[in-house]
Design a protein around this motif. Sequence first.
Motif, PDB file in Angstrom:
ATOM      1  N   THR A   1       0.825  -1.210   0.000  1.00  0.00           N
ATOM      2  CA  THR A   1       0.000   0.000   0.000  1.00  0.00           C
ATOM      3  C   THR A   1       0.857   1.257   0.000  1.00  0.00           C
ATOM      4  O   THR A   1       0.568   2.239  -0.710  1.00  0.00           O
ATOM      5  CB  THR A   1      -0.927   0.007   1.228  1.00  0.00           C
TER       6      THR A   1
ATOM      7  N   SER B   1       1.574   7.042  -6.648  1.00  0.00           N
ATOM      8  CA  SER B   1       0.425   7.766  -7.199  1.00  0.00           C
ATOM      9  C   SER B   1       0.611   9.285  -7.089  1.00  0.00           C
ATOM     10  O   SER B   1      -0.012  10.044  -7.820  1.00  0.00           O
ATOM     11  CB  SER B   1      -0.871   7.349  -6.493  1.00  0.00           C
TER      12      SER B   1
ATOM     13  N   LYS C   1       2.343   1.967  -3.425  1.00  0.00           N
ATOM     14  CA  LYS C   1       1.279   2.358  -4.352  1.00  0.00           C
ATOM     15  C   LYS C   1       0.875   3.811  -4.134  1.00  0.00           C
ATOM     16  O   LYS C   1       0.704   4.577  -5.089  1.00  0.00           O
ATOM     17  CB  LYS C   1       0.072   1.438  -4.174  1.00  0.00           C
TER      18      LYS C   1
END
Length: 283
Positions: free
Chosen positions: A254, A261, A257
């Motif tokens: 997580t 982003s 990611k």
Amino acid sequence: MKRSLTTSGVVLALSAFSTISSFAADIPVTDAVKTSGKLTIASSLAYAPFEFTDASGKPAGLDIEMAQAAADLMGVKLEVVTIPFASQIPALASGRATIAWTTFTVLPERLKQVDFISFMETGSVATVKPEDKDKFTKKLDLCGHAVAVQTGTSGDIAADRISADCKAASLPEINKQIYPEPKDSIAAVLSGRAEAWLDDSTATGYFEKTSKGQLVVTGDSYYPSPLGIAVPKGDKATAAMVDAVLKELMANGTYKKLLDSYNMGKSSLDAPVIYTDVSQLNH
């Protein structure tokens, strides 16, 4: 946004923490979080891309998404309490808040008041109008010029350090302009009141990208430092909880990611670090 946020203070008293076996990992959740069913964080919601209010009026940004992922992992609700950035460390020190999930630069003067759990590392950079990019390629190029900063940020402190270097080099000190929020610093440069905005490289890089180059980052990154979440001084239980949940977010993908982003992968760490003493910092 503010209609959906509570204005109550964060639970103050923390007893020894306990592990809830039903969680995705063995997170040492504090009794306060377990009892309330909430992960309550302080946030200014005024420092994009880390924390801001989106077009629909809801809290958004890297810090908010990371905190939401942490709350989801622990099986509790995320509660965001809006506190201005400059007031967050005093709120922690006085017991009015327990977690300031803001990407603070870990600095010696701050470590005297609070502890940190670092999950990124970055430095301060100058951001200018595109036509001025070649004018401020070196740190001392800022000497004698008007530089906008947000009060209490790494850019504010970096401006003082650069001014000291200017003085040592027999150059005029920076004309530091202090503003309450990044948007005010940005507006100062766009309007010509200031010639550069000095702030964290992640925040300035994000603005350069999202504004399609209205302002551009120039020169080197000054004074690289860890970035982290602040907790009250000596609050080992809360620090251990935040440290453990960050480790799990890193392990399950997580963390990567979310940073990717926001185009912040280069600022990532392999593991969180708990900072409690100035001796842990590289000077």
